[in-house]
Structure formats: structure tokens, C-alpha cells
Design an enzyme around this catalytic site. Structure first.
Site, PDB file in Angstrom:
ATOM      1  N   GLY A  24       0.806  -1.215   0.000  1.00 32.83           N
ATOM      2  CA  GLY A  24       0.000   0.000   0.000  1.00 32.83           C
ATOM      3  C   GLY A  24       0.832   1.254   0.000  1.00 32.83           C
ATOM      4  O   GLY A  24       0.520   2.210   0.716  1.00 32.83           O
ATOM      5  N   SER A  26       1.513   3.496  -2.504  1.00 38.28           N
ATOM      6  CA  SER A  26       1.363   4.437  -3.611  1.00 38.28           C
ATOM      7  C   SER A  26       0.873   5.813  -3.186  1.00 38.28           C
ATOM      8  O   SER A  26       0.960   6.771  -3.945  1.00 38.28           O
ATOM      9  CB  SER A  26       0.405   3.860  -4.665  1.00 38.28           C
ATOM     10  OG  SER A  26      -0.893   3.677  -4.117  1.00 38.28           O
ATOM     11  N   ARG A  27       0.341   5.926  -1.967  1.00 40.80           N
ATOM     12  CA  ARG A  27      -0.172   7.222  -1.504  1.00 40.80           C
ATOM     13  C   ARG A  27      -0.270   7.216   0.026  1.00 40.80           C
ATOM     14  O   ARG A  27      -0.079   6.176   0.660  1.00 40.80           O
ATOM     15  CB  ARG A  27      -1.551   7.520  -2.110  1.00 40.80           C
ATOM     16  CG  ARG A  27      -2.572   6.441  -1.854  1.00 40.80           C
ATOM     17  CD  ARG A  27      -3.926   6.826  -2.432  1.00 40.80           C
ATOM     18  NE  ARG A  27      -3.865   7.002  -3.858  1.00 40.80           N
ATOM     19  CZ  ARG A  27      -4.019   6.024  -4.750  1.00 40.80           C
ATOM     20  NH1 ARG A  27      -4.235   4.784  -4.337  1.00 40.80           N
ATOM     21  NH2 ARG A  27      -3.955   6.263  -6.032  1.00 40.80           N
ATOM     22  N   ILE A  29       0.000   7.252   3.949  1.00 44.13           N
ATOM     23  CA  ILE A  29       0.999   6.780   4.901  1.00 44.13           C
ATOM     24  C   ILE A  29       2.026   5.893   4.218  1.00 44.13           C
ATOM     25  O   ILE A  29       3.228   6.013   4.461  1.00 44.13           O
ATOM     26  CB  ILE A  29       0.302   6.021   6.048  1.00 44.13           C
ATOM     27  CG1 ILE A  29      -0.517   6.986   6.907  1.00 44.13           C
ATOM     28  CG2 ILE A  29       1.336   5.302   6.918  1.00 44.13           C
ATOM     29  CD1 ILE A  29      -1.425   6.300   7.909  1.00 44.13           C
ATOM     30  N   ASP A  65      -2.486  -7.637  -5.655  1.00 44.02           N
ATOM     31  CA  ASP A  65      -3.638  -7.624  -4.769  1.00 44.02           C
ATOM     32  C   ASP A  65      -3.323  -8.532  -3.588  1.00 44.02           C
ATOM     33  O   ASP A  65      -3.377  -9.757  -3.697  1.00 44.02           O
ATOM     34  CB  ASP A  65      -4.877  -8.125  -5.505  1.00 44.02           C
ATOM     35  CG  ASP A  65      -6.154  -7.980  -4.678  1.00 44.02           C
ATOM     36  OD1 ASP A  65      -6.044  -7.676  -3.469  1.00 44.02           O
ATOM     37  OD2 ASP A  65      -7.247  -8.172  -5.227  1.00 44.02           O
ATOM     38  N   ASN A  92       1.160  -2.052   5.230  1.00 45.48           N
ATOM     39  CA  ASN A  92       0.390  -0.819   5.342  1.00 45.48           C
ATOM     40  C   ASN A  92      -0.957  -0.900   4.636  1.00 45.48           C
ATOM     41  O   ASN A  92      -1.878  -0.158   4.979  1.00 45.48           O
ATOM     42  CB  ASN A  92       1.193   0.359   4.769  1.00 45.48           C
ATOM     43  CG  ASN A  92       0.378   1.631   4.716  1.00 45.48           C
ATOM     44  OD1 ASN A  92       0.045   2.215   5.738  1.00 45.48           O
ATOM     45  ND2 ASN A  92       0.014   2.056   3.506  1.00 45.48           N
ATOM     46  N   SER A 145      -4.727   0.306  13.771  1.00 42.38           N
ATOM     47  CA  SER A 145      -5.521   1.526  13.912  1.00 42.38           C
ATOM     48  C   SER A 145      -5.696   1.862  15.379  1.00 42.38           C
ATOM     49  O   SER A 145      -5.976   0.973  16.198  1.00 42.38           O
ATOM     50  CB  SER A 145      -6.898   1.355  13.269  1.00 42.38           C
ATOM     51  OG  SER A 145      -7.748   2.439  13.592  1.00 42.38           O
ATOM     52  N   TYR A 158     -13.775  -3.505  10.147  1.00 41.23           N
ATOM     53  CA  TYR A 158     -12.406  -2.984  10.059  1.00 41.23           C
ATOM     54  C   TYR A 158     -11.673  -3.120  11.386  1.00 41.23           C
ATOM     55  O   TYR A 158     -10.561  -3.661  11.451  1.00 41.23           O
ATOM     56  CB  TYR A 158     -12.459  -1.520   9.618  1.00 41.23           C
ATOM     57  CG  TYR A 158     -11.131  -0.811   9.621  1.00 41.23           C
ATOM     58  CD1 TYR A 158     -10.164  -1.102   8.664  1.00 41.23           C
ATOM     59  CD2 TYR A 158     -10.844   0.175  10.568  1.00 41.23           C
ATOM     60  CE1 TYR A 158      -8.941  -0.440   8.645  1.00 41.23           C
ATOM     61  CE2 TYR A 158      -9.640   0.842  10.565  1.00 41.23           C
ATOM     62  CZ  TYR A 158      -8.689   0.530   9.605  1.00 41.23           C
ATOM     63  OH  TYR A 158      -7.472   1.182   9.598  1.00 41.23           O
ATOM     64  N   LYS A 162      -8.446  -5.433  12.507  1.00 45.88           N
ATOM     65  CA  LYS A 162      -7.221  -4.839  13.044  1.00 45.88           C
ATOM     66  C   LYS A 162      -6.920  -5.362  14.450  1.00 45.88           C
ATOM     67  O   LYS A 162      -5.753  -5.519  14.829  1.00 45.88           O
ATOM     68  CB  LYS A 162      -7.342  -3.311  13.061  1.00 45.88           C
ATOM     69  CG  LYS A 162      -7.309  -2.667  11.679  1.00 45.88           C
ATOM     70  CD  LYS A 162      -6.010  -2.938  10.945  1.00 45.88           C
ATOM     71  CE  LYS A 162      -5.884  -2.058   9.703  1.00 45.88           C
ATOM     72  NZ  LYS A 162      -4.641  -2.360   8.937  1.00 45.88           N
TER      73      LYS A 162
END
Length: 258
Positions: A24, A26-27, A29, A65, A92, A145, A158, A162
Site C-alpha cells: 500500500g 502508492s499514496r 501513509i 492484490d 500498510n 488503527s 475494520y 485490526k
């Protein structure tokens, strides 16, 4: 797959020669973690489900993926090919959209939340951590989180995933500690990222109002991606050499834990 080029200045190369995989990246965090790793002298491979022009220059990018076993296997193979192995692993990739309540969350979204926020880490660790164990060195950081203890029903798929990740992370830390491999968790609070903004907009639409507490955390502002990346880099570095099985909450005091 892009060509890897490290442009960091020699004075900042704290992790020179280390090989890192960041999911993750690419943007938000993830991209901040990639940038800081590059600045510290590491070689970095990062991934997302689709290519983006926000991937930091100098990193190898692979589309993957991580929600599936096949995706995790392909990513591990790409990391071995591009880097020759992995010394540092940062999980991430994550996220999930809100619902009106826990009972409104469809079965497929429970499964997707578990696959992305929990099982992706389990699968990729199983593929790459044995190599760290054999070398008797390595560092793994799972991004969780700070909202886990709140158990808010609209986000329960979610936060439950986590919470499972945090429990798993502590257990894996115990297993790998005798082999010199450290496993820790970073738990961000409200952070200014595209994904976070999208989630807040979705919740506002569902609740027909702001849908969130607009009061800033006690430290007076929302977090920035680099605030979280600072914590990740600390846990990857030798400065955290006596830390494993820990969870570092980085939330400006938003979610106090006892």
C-alpha cells in the site's frame, strides 16, 4: 516494474543496504514510509492494486492484490527477484468503508476486511519471515488503527480485523524473537490521507451530517503521513533493537488507552 534508483543524500542513509517491502505504498501513509526508507538508504519495493503516479521516485513498484494468497505469492516472488530478499516488511495496505451498523455489514465485506486488514499480513509473513528467521535478523511492522478499542459498529469489520492483526502480531513477535526478528505494530489515529478523507465522506453521507467528531485530537491537529512514517522508521531501525511485540499508538492523544 520500475527501475530502482536511490537519490538520498549520504548523510541520511541510516538504513543503507537494507531491503524493504511496503504494501500500500502508492499514496498516504505508505508513500511517506517509502520516501523515508529511500531517504535512509534502503532499497524499497512497494505495491498497490493499481499503478499511481504518486509512487515515490526511486522505489520499485509492482501491481499486486494482497487480499489473495496468489497475490501474496506473486508479491513475495517479485521482492525476491528485485531485491534478492527482504530485511524489512511493512504491512500498510488496509481500509474498509462504513455501514449503518454492525448488522448491516454484508458477509462479503466482512471477508474482504479480514483478507485486506488481517490475512494479507499473515500470508505475506508466512512467505517472507522464514527467510528472516534463517538469517537471524529482520524487522516487521504491521499498521493497525488507534480506533481498535472504540469498537464503533459502523466500522466493526475494520476494527475487528485490526484487533486480530494486533493479537497475531504479538504472538508472531514471541515466536520470532529468539531468531533476532522483531515484530511490532503502529496504530495511527486520524490522519490526513486520501483514504481517510474518502472514509469520512462516506460516513457523512450515511449519517446525513458530518458523521464524525470535528474536534481536533488533544495535540491540536490531525496527523500527517510523515508522523506515522516516523514511527514506522523508528521501529525498523536499530534504535528500536530492544522493542518487539509492542504497539505504538500515534494519534495525537485521540484514543487514550489504559
Amino acid at each position: 516494474m520500475t527501475t530502482m534508483e536511490n537519490t538520498a543524500g549520504p548523510g541520511t542513509w541510516e538504513l543503507v543496504g537494507k531491503r524493504a517491502l511496503v504494501t500500500g505504498g502508492s499514496r498516504g501513509i505508505g508513500a511517506a514510509v517509502v520516501r523515508q526508507l529511500l531517504d535512509a538508504g534502503a532499497q524499497v519495493l512497494t505495491t498497490a492494486r493499481s499503478a499511481a503516479d504518486t509512487v515515490p521516485e526511486g522505489a520499485v513498484f509492482v501491481e499486486a492484490d494482497v487480499r489473495t494468497r496468489a497475490g501474496a505469492e506473486a508479491l513475495a516472488a517479485a521482492a525476491r527477484e528485485a531485491l534478492g530478499g527482504v530485511d524489512m516488511l511493512v504491512h500498510n495496505a488496509g481500509g474498509a468503508g462504513p455501514h449503518r451498523g454492525a448488522l448491516a455489514i454484508p458477509d462479503e465485506e466482512w471477508q474482504d476486511a479480514l483478507d485486506l486488514n488481517f490475512l494479507a499480513s499473515v500470508r505475506l509473513d508466512a512467505l517472507l519471515a522464514p527467510e528472516m528467521r534463517e538469517r537471524r535478523s529482520g524487522a516487521i511492522v504491521h499498521v493497525s488503527s488507534a480506533a481498535v478499542p472504540t469498537v464503533a459498529p459502523p466500522f466493526l469489520h475494520y476494527t475487528a480485523a485490526k484487533a486480530a492483526l494486533e493479537n497475531y502480531s504479538r504472538g508472531l513477535a514471541q515466536e520470532l524473537a529468539p531468531f533476532g526478528v522483531r515484530v511490532n505494530t503502529v496504530s495511527p489515529g486520524r490522519t490526513a490521507t486520501p483514504g481517510g478523507e474518502r472514509t469520512r465522506e462516506q460516513w457523512a453521507h450515511l449519517s446525513e451530517g458530518p458523521g464524525q467528531d470535528l474536534t481536533a485530537p488533544p495535540l491540536g491537529r490531525d496527523g500527517e503521513p510523515d508522523d506515522i512514517a516516523d514511527a514506522v522508521l523508528f521501529l525498523l531501525s536499530a534504535r528500536a533493537s530492544w522493542l518487539t511485540g509492542s504497539s505504538l499508538v500515534v494519534d495525537g492523544g485521540e484514543f487514550p488507552r489504559g
